[in-house]
Scaffold this active site. Sequence first.
Site, PDB file in Angstrom:
ATOM      1  N   MET A 162       0.905  -1.304  -0.213  1.00 24.66           N
ATOM      2  CA  MET A 162       0.051   0.027  -0.066  1.00 24.66           C
ATOM      3  C   MET A 162       0.952   1.288  -0.046  1.00 24.66           C
ATOM      4  O   MET A 162       1.596   1.447   1.017  1.00 24.66           O
ATOM      5  CB  MET A 162      -0.778  -0.388   1.284  1.00 24.66           C
ATOM      6  CG  MET A 162      -1.622   1.235   1.318  1.00 24.66           C
ATOM      7  SD  MET A 162      -3.177   1.080   2.546  1.00 24.66           S
ATOM      8  CE  MET A 162      -2.032   0.295   4.174  1.00 24.66           C
ATOM      9  N   ARG A 298      -6.177  -1.372   9.402  1.00 20.83           N
ATOM     10  CA  ARG A 298      -6.401  -0.990  10.918  1.00 20.83           C
ATOM     11  C   ARG A 298      -6.815  -2.155  11.729  1.00 20.83           C
ATOM     12  O   ARG A 298      -6.286  -1.984  12.843  1.00 20.83           O
ATOM     13  CB  ARG A 298      -7.299   0.387  10.542  1.00 20.83           C
ATOM     14  CG  ARG A 298      -6.630   1.726  10.077  1.00 20.83           C
ATOM     15  CD  ARG A 298      -7.677   2.619  10.088  1.00 20.83           C
ATOM     16  NE  ARG A 298      -6.982   3.742   9.431  1.00 20.83           N
ATOM     17  CZ  ARG A 298      -7.523   5.028   9.266  1.00 20.83           C
ATOM     18  NH1 ARG A 298      -8.886   5.172   9.421  1.00 20.83           N
ATOM     19  NH2 ARG A 298      -6.689   6.108   9.086  1.00 20.83           N
ATOM     20  N   TYR A 439       1.235   3.865  12.626  1.00 19.00           N
ATOM     21  CA  TYR A 439       1.116   3.819  11.356  1.00 19.00           C
ATOM     22  C   TYR A 439      -0.348   3.235  11.169  1.00 19.00           C
ATOM     23  O   TYR A 439      -1.047   2.806  12.337  1.00 19.00           O
ATOM     24  CB  TYR A 439       2.011   2.678  10.641  1.00 19.00           C
ATOM     25  CG  TYR A 439       2.150   1.123  11.141  1.00 19.00           C
ATOM     26  CD1 TYR A 439       1.372   0.759  11.993  1.00 19.00           C
ATOM     27  CD2 TYR A 439       3.454   0.544  10.771  1.00 19.00           C
ATOM     28  CE1 TYR A 439       1.636  -0.688  12.475  1.00 19.00           C
ATOM     29  CE2 TYR A 439       3.766  -0.814  11.014  1.00 19.00           C
ATOM     30  CZ  TYR A 439       2.563  -1.539  12.172  1.00 19.00           C
ATOM     31  OH  TYR A 439       3.021  -2.711  12.485  1.00 19.00           O
ATOM     32  N   GLU A 440      -0.969   3.233   9.849  1.00 15.43           N
ATOM     33  CA  GLU A 440      -2.244   3.035   9.413  1.00 15.43           C
ATOM     34  C   GLU A 440      -3.131   3.900  10.255  1.00 15.43           C
ATOM     35  O   GLU A 440      -4.347   3.722  10.558  1.00 15.43           O
ATOM     36  CB  GLU A 440      -2.562   1.670   9.752  1.00 15.43           C
ATOM     37  CG  GLU A 440      -1.665   0.718   9.001  1.00 15.43           C
ATOM     38  CD  GLU A 440      -1.728   0.651   7.442  1.00 15.43           C
ATOM     39  OE1 GLU A 440      -2.217   1.418   6.855  1.00 15.43           O
ATOM     40  OE2 GLU A 440      -0.676   0.091   6.984  1.00 15.43           O
ATOM     41  N   GLY A 441      -2.609   5.237  10.453  1.00 15.65           N
ATOM     42  CA  GLY A 441      -3.398   6.310  11.215  1.00 15.65           C
ATOM     43  C   GLY A 441      -3.241   6.459  12.676  1.00 15.65           C
ATOM     44  O   GLY A 441      -3.471   5.288  13.184  1.00 15.65           O
TER      45      GLY A 441
END
Length: 597
Positions: A162, A298, A439-441
């Site tokens: 990604m 997530r 990471y991933e928000g």
Amino acid sequence: MSNYTAPIRDMQFVMNELADFDGVAALPGNDEVSSDLVDAILEEANKFASGVLAPLNWSGDQEGASWNEGNVKTATGWKDAYRQFAESGWTALACDPEYGGQGLPKLLSTAVMEMWKSANMAFSLCPMLTTGAIESLMLRGSDEQKTMYLPKMVSGEWTGTMNLTEPQAGSDLAAVRTKAEPQGDGTYLISGQKIFITYGDHDMTDNIIHLVLARLPDAPEGVKGISLFVVPKFMVNADGSLGARNDVHCVSIEHKLGIHASPTCVLAFGDNGGAVGTLIGEANRGLEYMFIMMNEARFAVGMEGLALSERAYQHALQYAKDRIQGTEAGVRGGPKVSIIHHADVRRMLMSMKSQTEAMRALAYVVGAATDFAHHHGDQAVRAQKQAFVDLMIPVVKGWLTENSIEVASTGVQVHGGMGFIEETGAAQHLRDARITTIYEGTTAIQANDLIGRKIARENGVTIKALVAEMRQVEAQLDAADPALAAIRRSLSAGVTAVEEAVAYILSTYNEDIKAASVGSVPFLKLLGIVAGGWQMARAALVAKKKLAEQAGEAGFYTAKLATARFYADHVMAQAPGLAYAVVNGAAGALELPEELF
């Protein structure tokens, strides 16, 4: 170094007693999913996790991945472990049978995912990103893209990535500047740089399929002008064979605090004219499509929080049983004892154990809800379950990962001075856990999503329904039973705290978004703690019933009841304080002028 053994009995308990395995097994497409099959898969996954992946965890951390002249080499043993992983069919567990997957439920793949991440988090990141890429292509890819890429991604022959972040665009994806120039033949030339790309390059497979956010020449500014492209490392010929190397190269890898064996790459697209890619779905809808992959990722990162907590707990527990230090309190002249006999060590271990079990219960319940949301025959049930999943994804991601840092840190503390020494291995869990809240928000991004999109936007409909479910469990806890009464008091206070915080968010968000946002992370933690307590209360009810029926496994159910009581007394006690911070904390955070910081 610590060994790892999957907590299969607790996994089975959560799946069967809390996550409604029977209901999941009854969904369309799950005709062959039996408890015997599940037990067999869990046992085989445990063998692979403990026998193949766990032994590489420490050595991989010490050796790390390496970069040389544009190529990335993984740690010793990684390539062979991945080959075994793919050949054993683990990459295909939950994938669509149309493309070679086994089509097994999310609930089951969630339990198996926990094992990979506990055994070797750095290794698990590669199949995690591939799964997300598969999901995006499944839902928005063209038939040609699906045929070209999915069979070999599902089989594990190829992996996926990604590609969002750029040097000037971290969490602010509106700042993405990677370009995509149409060539008139259905292809695009991609040029730009992406950073922090997990497994962006490696030596474990012949090809890597990159999903890349980029802008078309006529794209509007901001997030509405981002498109999503599939860009293979090697071009794929019409017969499925590999062709020329595409113009995408790893120009460096990061040197990180943790997850050393997972190569985190800087990828350059188009340094020699342009990397060839094809558009996924419609132009300028890339961020929408990427969020399909993002939500999968997530949830998976939340599982990393759970998995690292379990691994840290197992590590600390073994040390506490083996380490002889001091005499037992209150026993004058007694013998030296293992430190698990000391009251504060027991408190720390129970804190680790109870939070880990609460996290597992909540995550598995959300995983099962995903199965119902996708496959239940009643559209109203699907919508209800999807709303619950959407509400809880930021909690699973944010609360589980924040907890993992605390739990892993407690694990270091149990080890005392030896925990600060790398060779004992306890520090690795803490180092690895630290990235999970980022990471991933980040946790703040999850929390803002929670109070904004998931609560304020729908006027609290879903969370109010969740509160009603919690109140139903509260009513079932027998006030005449000392243990259940204690759990009931804590759950009642916790749910009330959630109600107070939700009322504040709903009354404040639209008028003063900054004031509401100050409390977003405390609210996420509050909801996580109370949702975990809700599941622990449910577990206590089951354990009490099984003990009364003398249904066997008295030790397991006694421990479950005691753990739920500890969680109620020690963890749920935080809820009212967090609610106070949500409701009253804005002024102290916002009144200080910038120049006085």
